[in-house]
Design an enzyme around this catalytic site. Sequence first.
Site, PDB file in Angstrom:
ATOM      1  N   TYR A 272       2.858 -23.765   6.856  1.00 28.98           N
ATOM      2  CA  TYR A 272       3.519 -24.982   7.558  1.00 28.98           C
ATOM      3  C   TYR A 272       4.301 -23.884   7.562  1.00 28.98           C
ATOM      4  O   TYR A 272       5.010 -23.468   7.616  1.00 28.98           O
ATOM      5  CB  TYR A 272       3.808 -25.773   6.657  1.00 28.98           C
ATOM      6  CG  TYR A 272       5.022 -26.382   6.792  1.00 28.98           C
ATOM      7  CD1 TYR A 272       4.726 -27.524   8.225  1.00 28.98           C
ATOM      8  CD2 TYR A 272       5.684 -27.549   6.330  1.00 28.98           C
ATOM      9  CE1 TYR A 272       5.320 -28.379   8.632  1.00 28.98           C
ATOM     10  CE2 TYR A 272       7.208 -28.696   7.145  1.00 28.98           C
ATOM     11  CZ  TYR A 272       7.115 -28.477   8.089  1.00 28.98           C
ATOM     12  OH  TYR A 272       7.746 -29.330   8.512  1.00 28.98           O
TER      13      TYR A 272
ATOM     14  N   ARG B 297      24.839 -40.044  -5.107  1.00 28.08           N
ATOM     15  CA  ARG B 297      24.323 -38.435  -4.904  1.00 28.08           C
ATOM     16  C   ARG B 297      23.043 -38.528  -5.924  1.00 28.08           C
ATOM     17  O   ARG B 297      22.155 -37.763  -5.455  1.00 28.08           O
ATOM     18  CB  ARG B 297      25.212 -37.411  -4.892  1.00 28.08           C
ATOM     19  CG  ARG B 297      24.432 -36.324  -4.562  1.00 28.08           C
ATOM     20  CD  ARG B 297      24.957 -34.839  -3.657  1.00 28.08           C
ATOM     21  NE  ARG B 297      26.391 -34.782  -4.769  1.00 28.08           N
ATOM     22  CZ  ARG B 297      26.413 -34.187  -5.245  1.00 28.08           C
ATOM     23  NH1 ARG B 297      25.395 -33.318  -6.110  1.00 28.08           N
ATOM     24  NH2 ARG B 297      27.594 -33.831  -6.534  1.00 28.08           N
TER      25      ARG B 297
ATOM     26  N   LYS C 293       4.700 -37.987   5.724  1.00 27.44           N
ATOM     27  CA  LYS C 293       3.309 -38.540   6.019  1.00 27.44           C
ATOM     28  C   LYS C 293       2.382 -39.879   4.866  1.00 27.44           C
ATOM     29  O   LYS C 293       3.015 -41.115   5.101  1.00 27.44           O
ATOM     30  CB  LYS C 293       2.629 -36.923   5.334  1.00 27.44           C
ATOM     31  CG  LYS C 293       3.181 -35.691   6.328  1.00 27.44           C
ATOM     32  CD  LYS C 293       3.663 -35.517   7.521  1.00 27.44           C
ATOM     33  CE  LYS C 293       3.755 -34.236   7.864  1.00 27.44           C
ATOM     34  NZ  LYS C 293       5.193 -34.081   7.491  1.00 27.44           N
TER      35      LYS C 293
ATOM     36  N   ASP D  53       2.195 -27.316  -1.922  1.00 33.59           N
ATOM     37  CA  ASP D  53       2.292 -27.905  -0.395  1.00 33.59           C
ATOM     38  C   ASP D  53       1.644 -28.534  -0.625  1.00 33.59           C
ATOM     39  O   ASP D  53       0.583 -28.771  -0.239  1.00 33.59           O
ATOM     40  CB  ASP D  53       2.434 -27.347   0.257  1.00 33.59           C
ATOM     41  CG  ASP D  53       3.221 -28.346   1.655  1.00 33.59           C
ATOM     42  OD1 ASP D  53       2.646 -29.642   1.008  1.00 33.59           O
ATOM     43  OD2 ASP D  53       3.355 -28.221   3.042  1.00 33.59           O
TER      44      ASP D  53
END
Length: 389
Positions: free
Chosen positions: A108, A55, A205, A180
């Site tokens: 968003y 992790r 993206k 962002d």
Amino acid sequence: MKKETQLISAGRSKKYTQGVVNPVLQRASTVVFDSVAEFKEAAKNRGNHALFYGRRGTNTHFALQEAIAELEGGAGCALYPSGAAAIANTLLSFVKSGDHILMMDSAYEPTRDFCDKILQGMGVSTTYYDPTIGAGVSELIQDNTRVLFMESPGSITMEVQDVPSLVKAAKAHGLITMLDNTYGNGLSFRPLDFGVDISIQAATKYIVGHSDVMMGVSVATEEYWPTLRENSYLLGQCCSADDAYMALRGLRTMAVRLKQHEQSALQVANWLSEHPLVDHVRHPALPSCPGHEFFKRDFNGSNGLFSIVLKQGNQDALDALVEALHHFKMGFSWGGYESLITTNLTMKGLRSQTGWNFGPVVRLHIGLEDVEDLIADLSQGLDVYASKL
């Protein structure tokens, strides 16, 4: 070093590549140690990119984290299973019950939902502000305001924010600033260079670039990186080594892909700006986009994403437009090699502080197809649209 060169070399130290071109793909849950001393040393510091537990990451993850941190100019990078997870967990890392955050009204949609449906239930309040407010945001800061969150350009309607003015106002009141930066991607815009504390991206993206991986990244300054790193770890945030490897591969070609996305999108946007059905184009590089002056001042380039506002329309016409297109597919996300389209008849539910007095919005992502094919596709699609008015 030029950014194009940086993208090729970042995260490729010998400890990660082990004698080949790319960092190794290292999958692991359990890490084993040869001695108690080695185990204790690895457990000491979560920030030293040492193998400890899956992790925390493997060398594949560490290579990507170093590359993204270098790209954005930060002290460290946390990885998440999606862009929405990056936004949610970055906010959770710095707010507590009783705090207040300022969020731009062009956010968003999942960011807005997280504030309204999760943070509100935890006792964290949100005030949405006009994305074009600039230094006027000072008037909205409360005694318990903890975070100023930005997104520039904004989702769907593409307002470019005056980031330096917003940051200056926030810092005068001791706020943490987050942005962002999925559109800016670290190549076109580097928020930390403008005083922002934490830059967040949906790596899904342009970093990945091929519509086949979900991932988010969050890069912080030296002041806030230890808290972001620790709290993200405690919240259980991680991603697979395979996804990290795919993001690294996408990173190597991001600069050349962005140049083509930008070139094609500008050609399409300029063509649409002359179309009789189009009221105006919201492409940050064009004067018709709100905040264009800040884009010219702060950004190094654009990409394939922009919106158009139509003069009139109805839902049947919008549906007919989408279904008439061949090269543009209807789907969420953007930043991949393919062209996409989404439509909004109104902005109801997506804005609360800024009105919308225009016609329907069509958001386009211009992919890597031949631009003349894309223009021809839009031309015939808009003809169908006109027939339904």
